[in-house]
Design a protein around this motif. Structure first.
Motif, PDB file in Angstrom:
ATOM      1  N   PRO A  44      24.372   1.895  -3.681  1.00  0.00           N
ATOM      2  CA  PRO A  44      24.152   0.524  -4.154  1.00  0.00           C
ATOM      3  C   PRO A  44      22.976  -0.197  -3.499  1.00  0.00           C
ATOM      4  N   LEU A  45      22.127   0.502  -2.756  1.00  0.00           N
ATOM      5  CA  LEU A  45      20.951  -0.159  -2.197  1.00  0.00           C
ATOM      6  C   LEU A  45      20.065  -0.673  -3.326  1.00  0.00           C
ATOM      7  N   LYS A  46      19.667  -1.913  -3.250  1.00  0.00           N
ATOM      8  CA  LYS A  46      18.806  -2.498  -4.278  1.00  0.00           C
ATOM      9  C   LYS A  46      17.370  -2.475  -3.768  1.00  0.00           C
ATOM     10  N   ILE A  47      16.749  -1.316  -3.912  1.00  0.00           N
ATOM     11  CA  ILE A  47      15.384  -1.153  -3.425  1.00  0.00           C
ATOM     12  C   ILE A  47      14.495  -0.608  -4.534  1.00  0.00           C
ATOM     13  N   LYS A  48      13.211  -0.852  -4.374  1.00  0.00           N
ATOM     14  CA  LYS A  48      12.245  -0.355  -5.346  1.00  0.00           C
ATOM     15  C   LYS A  48      11.986   1.131  -5.115  1.00  0.00           C
ATOM     16  N   VAL A  49      11.803   1.863  -6.216  1.00  0.00           N
ATOM     17  CA  VAL A  49      11.449   3.276  -6.154  1.00  0.00           C
ATOM     18  C   VAL A  49      10.373   3.513  -7.216  1.00  0.00           C
ATOM     19  N   GLY A  50       9.266   4.133  -6.819  1.00  0.00           N
ATOM     20  CA  GLY A  50       8.199   4.395  -7.778  1.00  0.00           C
ATOM     21  C   GLY A  50       7.416   5.639  -7.412  1.00  0.00           C
ATOM     22  N   HIS A  51       6.653   6.157  -8.359  1.00  0.00           N
ATOM     23  CA  HIS A  51       5.874   7.368  -8.088  1.00  0.00           C
ATOM     24  C   HIS A  51       4.380   7.054  -8.084  1.00  0.00           C
ATOM     25  N   ALA A  52       3.625   7.859  -7.352  1.00  0.00           N
ATOM     26  CA  ALA A  52       2.179   7.669  -7.225  1.00  0.00           C
ATOM     27  C   ALA A  52       1.453   8.786  -7.958  1.00  0.00           C
ATOM     28  N   GLY A  53       1.339   8.661  -9.273  1.00  0.00           N
ATOM     29  CA  GLY A  53       0.600   9.658 -10.039  1.00  0.00           C
ATOM     30  C   GLY A  53       1.490  10.499 -10.924  1.00  0.00           C
ATOM     31  N   THR A  54       1.427  10.270 -12.228  1.00  0.00           N
ATOM     32  CA  THR A  54       2.268  10.980 -13.198  1.00  0.00           C
ATOM     33  C   THR A  54       1.899  12.457 -13.296  1.00  0.00           C
ATOM     34  N   LEU A  55       2.920  13.282 -13.442  1.00  0.00           N
ATOM     35  CA  LEU A  55       2.735  14.692 -13.788  1.00  0.00           C
ATOM     36  C   LEU A  55       3.335  14.910 -15.172  1.00  0.00           C
ATOM     37  N   ASP A  56       2.633  15.661 -16.027  1.00  0.00           N
ATOM     38  CA  ASP A  56       3.173  15.971 -17.349  1.00  0.00           C
ATOM     39  C   ASP A  56       4.490  16.734 -17.222  1.00  0.00           C
ATOM     40  N   PRO A  57       5.387  16.605 -18.202  1.00  0.00           N
ATOM     41  CA  PRO A  57       6.667  17.318 -18.140  1.00  0.00           C
ATOM     42  C   PRO A  57       6.532  18.823 -17.939  1.00  0.00           C
ATOM     43  N   LEU A  58       5.505  19.448 -18.535  1.00  0.00           N
ATOM     44  CA  LEU A  58       5.351  20.893 -18.429  1.00  0.00           C
ATOM     45  C   LEU A  58       4.641  21.322 -17.150  1.00  0.00           C
ATOM     46  N   ALA A  59       4.229  20.356 -16.334  1.00  0.00           N
ATOM     47  CA  ALA A  59       3.610  20.662 -15.042  1.00  0.00           C
ATOM     48  C   ALA A  59       4.673  20.635 -13.949  1.00  0.00           C
ATOM     49  N   THR A  60       4.389  21.330 -12.858  1.00  0.00           N
ATOM     50  CA  THR A  60       5.263  21.305 -11.690  1.00  0.00           C
ATOM     51  C   THR A  60       4.436  20.873 -10.481  1.00  0.00           C
ATOM     52  N   GLY A  61       5.118  20.731  -9.351  1.00  0.00           N
ATOM     53  CA  GLY A  61       4.378  20.486  -8.120  1.00  0.00           C
ATOM     54  C   GLY A  61       4.566  19.107  -7.540  1.00  0.00           C
ATOM     55  N   LEU A  62       3.605  18.721  -6.727  1.00  0.00           N
ATOM     56  CA  LEU A  62       3.748  17.565  -5.857  1.00  0.00           C
ATOM     57  C   LEU A  62       3.804  16.239  -6.612  1.00  0.00           C
ATOM     58  N   LEU A  63       4.899  15.525  -6.407  1.00  0.00           N
ATOM     59  CA  LEU A  63       5.050  14.161  -6.907  1.00  0.00           C
ATOM     60  C   LEU A  63       5.392  13.286  -5.713  1.00  0.00           C
ATOM     61  N   ILE A  64       4.576  12.255  -5.475  1.00  0.00           N
ATOM     62  CA  ILE A  64       4.793  11.356  -4.345  1.00  0.00           C
ATOM     63  C   ILE A  64       5.660  10.197  -4.810  1.00  0.00           C
ATOM     64  N   ILE A  65       6.799  10.023  -4.142  1.00  0.00           N
ATOM     65  CA  ILE A  65       7.722   8.932  -4.442  1.00  0.00           C
ATOM     66  C   ILE A  65       7.725   7.957  -3.275  1.00  0.00           C
ATOM     67  N   CYS A  66       7.593   6.680  -3.569  1.00  0.00           N
ATOM     68  CA  CYS A  66       7.646   5.646  -2.528  1.00  0.00           C
ATOM     69  C   CYS A  66       8.880   4.774  -2.734  1.00  0.00           C
ATOM     70  N   THR A  67       9.489   4.357  -1.627  1.00  0.00           N
ATOM     71  CA  THR A  67      10.648   3.477  -1.697  1.00  0.00           C
ATOM     72  C   THR A  67      10.384   2.213  -0.887  1.00  0.00           C
ATOM     73  N   GLY A  68      11.185   1.187  -1.188  1.00  0.00           N
ATOM     74  CA  GLY A  68      11.139  -0.039  -0.400  1.00  0.00           C
ATOM     75  C   GLY A  68       9.754  -0.658  -0.320  1.00  0.00           C
ATOM     76  N   LYS A  69       9.384  -1.105   0.880  1.00  0.00           N
ATOM     77  CA  LYS A  69       8.118  -1.809   1.070  1.00  0.00           C
ATOM     78  C   LYS A  69       6.897  -0.912   0.854  1.00  0.00           C
ATOM     79  N   LEU A  70       7.085   0.400   0.947  1.00  0.00           N
ATOM     80  CA  LEU A  70       5.953   1.313   0.780  1.00  0.00           C
ATOM     81  C   LEU A  70       5.537   1.474  -0.682  1.00  0.00           C
ATOM     82  N   THR A  71       6.314   0.898  -1.610  1.00  0.00           N
ATOM     83  CA  THR A  71       5.879   0.927  -3.004  1.00  0.00           C
ATOM     84  C   THR A  71       4.591   0.123  -3.184  1.00  0.00           C
ATOM     85  N   LYS A  72       4.301  -0.767  -2.230  1.00  0.00           N
ATOM     86  CA  LYS A  72       3.057  -1.541  -2.294  1.00  0.00           C
ATOM     87  C   LYS A  72       1.829  -0.663  -2.069  1.00  0.00           C
ATOM     88  N   GLN A  73       2.037   0.549  -1.534  1.00  0.00           N
ATOM     89  CA  GLN A  73       0.922   1.446  -1.264  1.00  0.00           C
ATOM     90  C   GLN A  73       0.729   2.507  -2.349  1.00  0.00           C
TER      91      GLN A  73
END
Length: 242
Positions: A44-73
């Motif tokens: 139930p934590l109410k925090i922001k979660v976002g990714h830094a750079g979309t990957l196509d569905p058929l692609a694999t590999g590195l996806l950077i996810i930021c939470t909380g205050k680091l979503t500003k970066q």
């Protein structure tokens, strides 16, 4: 939980203060699927979660996810140089430039010599002009391009300037070639594959794509998504879950 997950050493997370989570995005998952899975696990934590750079569905590999205050970066991480590996198929095309749409057979490629293919890579190094695929997530008039493409609508696409610092072929077994590319933010590897085949006169599409690096972050250090989600579920009941 599998044995490999039990043995893995996880850091002590502080999701509210902010975490940068490196995820090895699975095949056919969207970037939003990954964000949604992590966001749901953090309830139930109410925090922001976002990714830094979309990957196509058929692609694999590195996806950077930021939470909380680091979503500003996120914009900062998203702007960093990227590295990809993958496979291009020569002598055929698809409307989406990858395997999302039907393969259209093209000319024979047996005449293409290894030295010709490797030398041709040099034409794409430096600042180049590139059109995004019609089947892309770019918004035109408030709607994703791929939605318009699926309805058969034609849209006048605008070229963008991107920078490719390295583009090399690591395996040549025609009609397939494996590659490694280092490029700027906003580079469409699907478009690179299509343009590579088009200028060779045989056509091409992207069969496989994997993001291996973004800035200083490497996929070798990434979590499997369910490995991390299961760990978060485990620590939910502990006092240090924050």
């Amino acid at each position: 939980m599998e044995q490999g997950e039990q043995d893995k050493i996880f850091p002590k997370f502080n999701f509210s203060a902010g975490e940068v989570l490196l995820i090895n995005k699975p095949y056919k998952w969207t970037s939003f699927d990954v964000v949604g899975k992590l966001r749901n696990s953090l309830k139930p934590l109410k925090i922001k979660v976002g990714h830094a750079g979309t990957l196509d569905p058929l692609a694999t590999g590195l996806l950077i996810i930021c939470t909380g205050k680091l979503t500003k970066q996120i914009d900062t991480f998203q702007a960093e140089e990227k590295e990809y590996t993958g496979t291009i198929v020569l002598g055929a095309t698809t409307p989406s430039y990858d395997l999302e749409t039907e393969v259209i057979p093209g000319p024979d490629v047996s005449h293409l010599a290894e030295e010709t293919l490797k030398a041709h890579c040099q034409n794409f190094i430096g600042q180049i002009s590139q059109f995004p695929p019609a089947h892309s997530a770019i918004k035109v008039d408030g709607e994703r391009l791929y939605l318009k493409a699926r309805r058969g609508e034609e849209v006048a696409l605008k070229a963008r300037q991107v920078n490719i610092t390295e583009f090399e072929l690591t395996r040549i077994e025609l009609p397939e070639v494996d590659f490694r590319v280092v490029c700027s933010k906003g580079t469409y590897i699907r478009s690179l594959a299509n343009d590579f085949g088009e200028t060779l006169g045989v056509g091409a599409y992207l069969k496989k794509l994997r993001r291996t690096r973004s800035g200083n972050f490497k996929v070798d250090n990434a979590f499997e998504i369910m490995e991390l989600v299961n760990h978060i579920r485990t620590i939910k009941t502990e006092e240090n879950f924050s």
